[in-house]
Design a protein around this motif. Structure first.
Motif, PDB file in Angstrom:
ATOM      1  N   LEU A  15      12.406  -0.935  -0.124  1.00 43.71           N
ATOM      2  CA  LEU A  15      13.471  -1.843  -0.142  1.00 43.71           C
ATOM      3  C   LEU A  15      12.573  -3.306  -0.275  1.00 43.71           C
ATOM      4  CD1 LEU A  15      16.250  -0.824   2.195  1.00 43.71           C
ATOM      5  CD2 LEU A  15      16.146  -0.387  -0.315  1.00 43.71           C
ATOM      6  N   ILE A  16      13.441  -4.295  -1.083  1.00 42.27           N
ATOM      7  CA  ILE A  16      12.921  -5.652  -1.414  1.00 42.27           C
ATOM      8  C   ILE A  16      14.236  -6.515  -1.089  1.00 42.27           C
ATOM      9  CG2 ILE A  16      12.189  -7.442  -2.862  1.00 42.27           C
ATOM     10  CD1 ILE A  16      10.655  -5.020  -4.518  1.00 42.27           C
ATOM     11  N   LYS A  17      13.848  -7.384  -0.127  1.00 37.64           N
ATOM     12  CA  LYS A  17      15.100  -8.512   0.195  1.00 37.64           C
ATOM     13  C   LYS A  17      14.571  -9.803  -0.360  1.00 37.64           C
ATOM     14  CE  LYS A  17      17.336  -5.814   3.116  1.00 37.64           C
ATOM     15  NZ  LYS A  17      18.662  -5.489   3.209  1.00 37.64           N
ATOM     16  N   VAL A  18      15.263 -10.032  -1.508  1.00 35.21           N
ATOM     17  CA  VAL A  18      15.151 -11.529  -1.955  1.00 35.21           C
ATOM     18  C   VAL A  18      16.027 -12.538  -1.399  1.00 35.21           C
ATOM     19  CG1 VAL A  18      15.169 -12.889  -4.190  1.00 35.21           C
ATOM     20  CG2 VAL A  18      14.393 -10.579  -4.175  1.00 35.21           C
ATOM     21  N   VAL A  19      15.421 -13.563  -0.715  1.00 33.87           N
ATOM     22  CA  VAL A  19      16.186 -14.450   0.104  1.00 33.87           C
ATOM     23  C   VAL A  19      15.560 -15.741  -0.461  1.00 33.87           C
ATOM     24  CG1 VAL A  19      16.392 -13.033   2.053  1.00 33.87           C
ATOM     25  CG2 VAL A  19      14.342 -14.342   1.847  1.00 33.87           C
ATOM     26  N   THR A  37       0.700  -1.204   0.040  1.00 29.90           N
ATOM     27  CA  THR A  37       0.173   0.197   0.119  1.00 29.90           C
ATOM     28  C   THR A  37       0.751   1.201   0.083  1.00 29.90           C
ATOM     29  OG1 THR A  37      -1.795  -1.154   1.246  1.00 29.90           O
ATOM     30  CG2 THR A  37      -1.779   1.153   1.223  1.00 29.90           C
ATOM     31  N   GLY A  38       0.544   2.178  -0.991  1.00 31.46           N
ATOM     32  CA  GLY A  38       1.248   3.340  -0.995  1.00 31.46           C
ATOM     33  C   GLY A  38       0.583   4.487  -0.174  1.00 31.46           C
ATOM     34  N   ARG A  39       1.492   5.293   0.615  1.00 35.15           N
ATOM     35  CA  ARG A  39       1.162   6.475   1.215  1.00 35.15           C
ATOM     36  C   ARG A  39       2.085   7.619   1.217  1.00 35.15           C
ATOM     37  NH1 ARG A  39       1.310   5.644   7.842  1.00 35.15           N
ATOM     38  NH2 ARG A  39       3.528   5.006   7.764  1.00 35.15           N
ATOM     39  N   GLN A  40       1.508   8.823   1.236  1.00 34.98           N
ATOM     40  CA  GLN A  40       2.506  10.009   1.189  1.00 34.98           C
ATOM     41  C   GLN A  40       3.182   9.680   2.422  1.00 34.98           C
ATOM     42  OE1 GLN A  40      -0.032  12.989   0.658  1.00 34.98           O
ATOM     43  NE2 GLN A  40       0.560  13.373  -1.554  1.00 34.98           N
ATOM     44  N   PHE A  41       4.784   9.327   2.535  1.00 33.33           N
ATOM     45  CA  PHE A  41       5.635   8.999   1.249  1.00 33.33           C
ATOM     46  C   PHE A  41       6.423   7.816   1.449  1.00 33.33           C
ATOM     47  CE2 PHE A  41       4.647  13.456   0.960  1.00 33.33           C
ATOM     48  CZ  PHE A  41       4.163  13.770  -0.511  1.00 33.33           C
ATOM     49  N   ASN A  42       5.741   6.755   1.899  1.00 28.54           N
ATOM     50  CA  ASN A  42       6.580   5.365   1.868  1.00 28.54           C
ATOM     51  C   ASN A  42       5.551   4.437   1.713  1.00 28.54           C
ATOM     52  OD1 ASN A  42       4.785   5.457   3.996  1.00 28.54           O
ATOM     53  ND2 ASN A  42       6.022   5.257   5.541  1.00 28.54           N
ATOM     54  N   TRP A  43       5.844   3.070   1.782  1.00 26.35           N
ATOM     55  CA  TRP A  43       5.261   1.931   1.509  1.00 26.35           C
ATOM     56  C   TRP A  43       4.981   1.136   2.821  1.00 26.35           C
ATOM     57  CZ3 TRP A  43       3.617   2.013  -3.469  1.00 26.35           C
ATOM     58  CH2 TRP A  43       4.285   3.007  -4.459  1.00 26.35           C
ATOM     59  N   ILE A  44       4.009   0.610   2.746  1.00 21.77           N
ATOM     60  CA  ILE A  44       3.294  -0.432   3.689  1.00 21.77           C
ATOM     61  C   ILE A  44       3.061  -1.875   3.137  1.00 21.77           C
ATOM     62  CG2 ILE A  44       1.662  -0.904   5.524  1.00 21.77           C
ATOM     63  CD1 ILE A  44       0.890   2.184   5.158  1.00 21.77           C
ATOM     64  N   TYR A  45       3.751  -2.883   3.717  1.00 19.55           N
ATOM     65  CA  TYR A  45       3.573  -4.246   3.379  1.00 19.55           C
ATOM     66  C   TYR A  45       2.736  -5.239   4.243  1.00 19.55           C
ATOM     67  CZ  TYR A  45       7.983  -2.012   1.443  1.00 19.55           C
ATOM     68  OH  TYR A  45       8.832  -1.258   0.813  1.00 19.55           O
ATOM     69  N   THR A  74       9.447  -1.756   6.677  1.00 20.60           N
ATOM     70  CA  THR A  74      10.836  -1.559   6.630  1.00 20.60           C
ATOM     71  C   THR A  74      11.365  -1.974   5.210  1.00 20.60           C
ATOM     72  OG1 THR A  74      11.096  -3.520   7.596  1.00 20.60           O
ATOM     73  CG2 THR A  74      11.592  -1.468   8.843  1.00 20.60           C
ATOM     74  N   ALA A  75      10.911  -3.302   4.865  1.00 21.03           N
ATOM     75  CA  ALA A  75      11.330  -3.968   3.782  1.00 21.03           C
ATOM     76  C   ALA A  75      10.226  -4.756   3.303  1.00 21.03           C
ATOM     77  CB  ALA A  75      12.716  -4.464   3.588  1.00 21.03           C
TER      78      ALA A  75
END
Length: 372
Positions: free
Chosen positions: A319-323, A172-180, A237-238
């Motif tokens: 940020l995306i962490k691919v693990v 979810t986008g919000r001004q001005f960051n992302w929520i996962y 955070t990511a």
């Protein structure tokens, strides 16, 4: 106005003055030499300059490509399976349009030089030819239809149904960051309602964690709690993804239109308020593997907002962490559900001092004195 602005203004004024003086000098020369002779001389100069511009332009294209191509994402492979198809489609498009560009530009400048004005040459008018009209209309039309067709084919694959074993993550986008948001052990996202958003109390998405009643323009509305949302995990955070495991992104916005841009995966999708959008892909390389591929120890997969969304749009970076599967399970085991139930009722408070004094009054004199 700043010093830089004044300097640029002075340069523009000087350039205009020089151009004006050159035009006036050219006019005086024409008068002295005669209009016809001056025209022929200028025509030869312009024809020669066309060839010069052609050569310098092609050299400039070559050096720009050498200097800037290493800074593009095309140097490194796509980090998703769908992205590979996007890269292939982009290369085919650049090849076709590049060939057309070079042929047309070379002919344009060369013809301007070769067929410059000459008293001994007669103009040949060729106003119409049905075969040529059909040729240069149908060939570009068919080519563009094929390119658009492949684009639609890949678009429907990206936005279509994801495999059954896919991860599901809501962003979810919000001004001005992302929520996962990740579903809990029940693998089901809890319901939410935008009027329940309360950042101060940690409810960033408006989760229905408790029964509520609120006034709306249509009257009083009662909302029941949704227990399926009690185990949902909400992070800012990511976003964690698993290598070689399909992931479906469910995309929302809390305020204005944003855009989830995944440049390393060659994908993007609008985040529209009130209208969820989706896309899915399969990550190919972990973050650690991509550090080696790019030869950049500080590499991180990024989420950019590709839609102007306000004054701090430039800072809306995720940020995306691919693990690996094991690393993801370890990370998930450390996460706690965002729902925090009400604290247990506090223990009974001690008896008031006045009651103690009354009790003590019923005792011995010494007890009464102690109570006092």
């Amino acid at each position: 106005m700043t010093t830089t602005g004044l300097f640029l203004l002075a340069i523009l004024a000087l350039g205009f003055l020089i151009t004006f003086q050159i035009a006036k000098a050219s006019e005086y020369v024409s008068v002295l030499k005669g209009e016809k002779k001056s025209f022929e001389q200028n025509n030869r100069i312009n024809g020669f300059l066309m060839v010069v511009f052609l050569v310098l332009g092609l050299v400039g294209v070559y050096f720009c490509n050498e200097a800037l191509y290493p800074k593009t994402l095309m140097v490194h492979p796509s980090a998703s399976d769908h992205g590979e198809n996007i890269d292939t489609m982009l290369k085919i498009t650049l090849l076709i349009t590049g060939i057309v560009f070079f042929i047309t530009q070379i002919l344009l400048f060369w013809f301007a030089y070769k067929y410059q004005y000459n008293d001994k040459r007669r103009a040949f008018y060729y106003p119409h030819n049905n075969k040529l009209e059909v040729l240069w209309t149908t060939v570009p039309a068919i080519t563009l239809c094929l390119l658009v067709g492949f684009g639609l084919y890949y678009w429907f694959k990206i936005t279509g149904e994801a495999p059954e074993n896919s991860m599901r993550i809501e962003i979810t986008g919000r001004q001005f960051n992302w929520i996962y948001r990740y579903p809990g052990k029940d693998n089901t996202f809890g319901k939410k309602y935008f009027r329940m958003i309360d950042d101060e109390n940690g409810n960033m998405l408006g989760m229905l964690w408790k029964d509520s009643t609120m006034k709306t323009p249509n009257g009083v509305q009662s909302l029941k709690a949704d227990p399926t949302g009690y185990d949902d995990i909400i992070e800012t955070t990511a976003m964690y993804l698993v290598k070689d495991k399909p992931v479906k992104l469910i995309i929302n916005s809390r305020d204005v239109i944003h855009d989830v841009g995944l440049p390393h995966f060659r994908m993007k999708m609008d985040a529209v308020p009130g209208t969820p959008t989706t896309m899915w892909f399969t990550p190919k390389y972990t973050t650690e593997e991509m550090k080696k591929i790019t030869n950049n120890p500080n590499f991180e997969y990024e989420i950019s907002c590709d839609q102007m969304c306000g004054n701090s749009h430039y800072s809306m970076k995720g940020l995306i962490k691919v693990v690996t599967e094991q690393e993801y399970k370890f990370w998930l085991a450390q996460q706690k559900p965002s729902y925090k139930p009400a604290e247990a009722a506090p223990a009974a408070s001690p008896a008031p001092v006045a009651d103690t004094a009354k009790t003590a009054a019923a005792g011995t004199p010494n007890t009464v004195l102690a109570a006092k």
